[in-house]
Write an enzyme that holds these catalytic residues in place. Sequence first.
Site, PDB file in Angstrom:
ATOM      1  N   LYS A 135      -1.445 -39.245 -36.872  1.00  0.00           N
ATOM      2  CA  LYS A 135      -0.611 -38.285 -37.596  1.00  0.00           C
ATOM      3  C   LYS A 135      -0.351 -38.716 -39.041  1.00  0.00           C
ATOM      4  CE  LYS A 135       0.135 -35.755 -33.836  1.00  0.00           C
ATOM      5  NZ  LYS A 135      -0.541 -36.496 -32.735  1.00  0.00           N
TER       6      LYS A 135
HETATM    7  C1  LIG Z   1      -1.181 -36.017 -31.634  1.00  0.00           C
HETATM    8  C2  LIG Z   1      -2.067 -36.966 -30.940  1.00  0.00           C
HETATM    9  C3  LIG Z   1      -3.204 -36.532 -30.237  1.00  0.00           C
HETATM   10  C4  LIG Z   1      -3.562 -35.069 -30.101  1.00  0.00           C
HETATM   11  O1  LIG Z   1      -3.929 -34.486 -31.332  1.00  0.00           O
HETATM   12  P1  LIG Z   1      -3.887 -32.879 -31.506  1.00  0.00           P
HETATM   13  O2  LIG Z   1      -4.161 -32.637 -32.933  1.00  0.00           O
HETATM   14  O3  LIG Z   1      -2.514 -32.472 -31.090  1.00  0.00           O
HETATM   15  O4  LIG Z   1      -4.931 -32.331 -30.604  1.00  0.00           O
HETATM   16  C5  LIG Z   1      -4.034 -37.484 -29.657  1.00  0.00           C
HETATM   17  N1  LIG Z   1      -3.730 -38.800 -29.722  1.00  0.00           N
HETATM   18  C6  LIG Z   1      -2.641 -39.255 -30.372  1.00  0.00           C
HETATM   19  C7  LIG Z   1      -2.370 -40.712 -30.391  1.00  0.00           C
HETATM   20  C8  LIG Z   1      -1.783 -38.361 -31.006  1.00  0.00           C
HETATM   21  O5  LIG Z   1      -0.697 -38.823 -31.658  1.00  0.00           O
END
Ligand SMILES: *Cc1c(COP(=O)(O)O)cnc(C)c1O
Length: 495
Positions: A111
């Site tokens: 993120k």
């Molecule tokens: C948010 C997240 C995901 C999923 O990503 P999306 O964009 O919601 O599909 C996978 N792994 C981790 C560690 C995340 O923080």
Amino acid sequence: MRYISSRGKAAPVSSAEAIKAGIAPDGGLFVPGEQITVNNPERLINAHYRELAGEILKLFLPDYTDEELRVSINKAYSLEKFDNPEIAPVQSVSENMHFLELWHGPTCAFKDMALQILPHLLKKAMEKTGEKAEILILVATSGDTGKAALEGFRDVPGTRMVVFYPEEGVSEMQKRQMITQEGNNVHVVAVKGNFDDAQSGVKDIFADDTVRERMSAGGYKFSSANSINWGRLAPQIVYYFGAYLALLRNGRVKSGEPVNFVVPTGNFGNILAAYYAKQMGLPVQKLICASNQNNVLTEFINTGAYNRKRSFVRTISPSMDILISSNLERLLFEITGRDAGKITRWMDELNNTGSYSVDSTTAKTVKDLFWSDYADDTATVDTIKQVYKDYNYTMDPHTAVGAAVYKKYLASANDTTKTVIVSTASPFKFNESVAQALINQNDITRKTEFELLELLAEKTGQPIPRGLRNLDQKPVLHEKSTDINNIKKTVLSLI
Ligand SMILES: *Cc1c(COP(=O)(O)O)cnc(C)c1O
């Protein structure tokens, strides 16, 4: 270039306005109004991540000057924030298997790749549009978005943020990261429910005219830092180009040779960015969508039917514990030839009945682009163990879901295409499951997650990331909680 809504009932807006609004006023999601292509991406083979980000982002944000983008990019992708000079390095463990590590930012999950830059883009957007109101950012998090958004927006003038996380649905590390957050413009609230409850609560507030009027009378305007905001999506496209160029630079692929991407998926944001990269001209063969036991997307990709009426499972990959994948709406809009009427019908159906089925042409297009399967917790832990044994590479459980699904893909498709598995979190962030896979049971029983950090560092020879050190010694600053029916009231009481 203007941004248009996937529901077709909102006026087109500039990229600055799309980022400021987060979600379109008709309830749809903003997408670029025109097809965007990159002219000869291979010319950027030696570009640093920051330069590449400039080249890609300017295509999507034409109302930002090069200088504005450069300043935002330099602040976001700095070595003060990231612990790897390449920002998003690729680790090759075999000829065909490569990991794109997206967790070298301050909160140790992918993120950060978007949420380090979004505050800068939003602040510029406010200046450009002459915004006088204070922006109130509401965030629903399955664990990682919350902390990344808090870090990105803390003390950013003109913004305020409330983060809602599922009380029982996040790891100890994730929770600690959030409830110890400093900054005088941020609030963190536990929701007595799951991520979908939190996300629905927040979406309801966005759609509530009375609340919006009260906010605006008080000098506030809503926005979103969830991946429904285009300002989250665009920065995620950059690293797919980055990964390809790294493989090219290291002689792992030949010029123009297509690759597969495996993406551990929840809200469909990360993998949607890969789809846009492909549409822009990146040579991509298959997009492999990896789900955990909340495998609503696997079922959708394989059958064309989306059905969220199933029990919500708490897994060891909690950031993927999601049954309503918001960004799928953008994909469907694109592949139906931008048929806003269809999208509105399907999304209304999902809202009213909990399911919808796409037409056969759309279902076939989905299947041509994507392949999908899922891994349960047992398979996830086994895969952490196996990949460590075979390649001496340590994965977090989300990444391991990706690796487990890749294995299933190989068994089914016999495809020798070079493949990049997107590594979405540091193994230290979800150390309980990783320790369970890699360390003797006797050594880890009754250990706290903080003690496990040390053990894991010893075992793997990797340093504990900055963002996770000493978290247990930080004071708890946020203790509020709410039940799912009082999310709106909570927001009104906080400002
Ligand atoms: C948010 C997240 C995901 C999923 O990503 P999306 O964009 O919601 O599909 C996978 N792994 C981790 C560690 C995340 O923080």
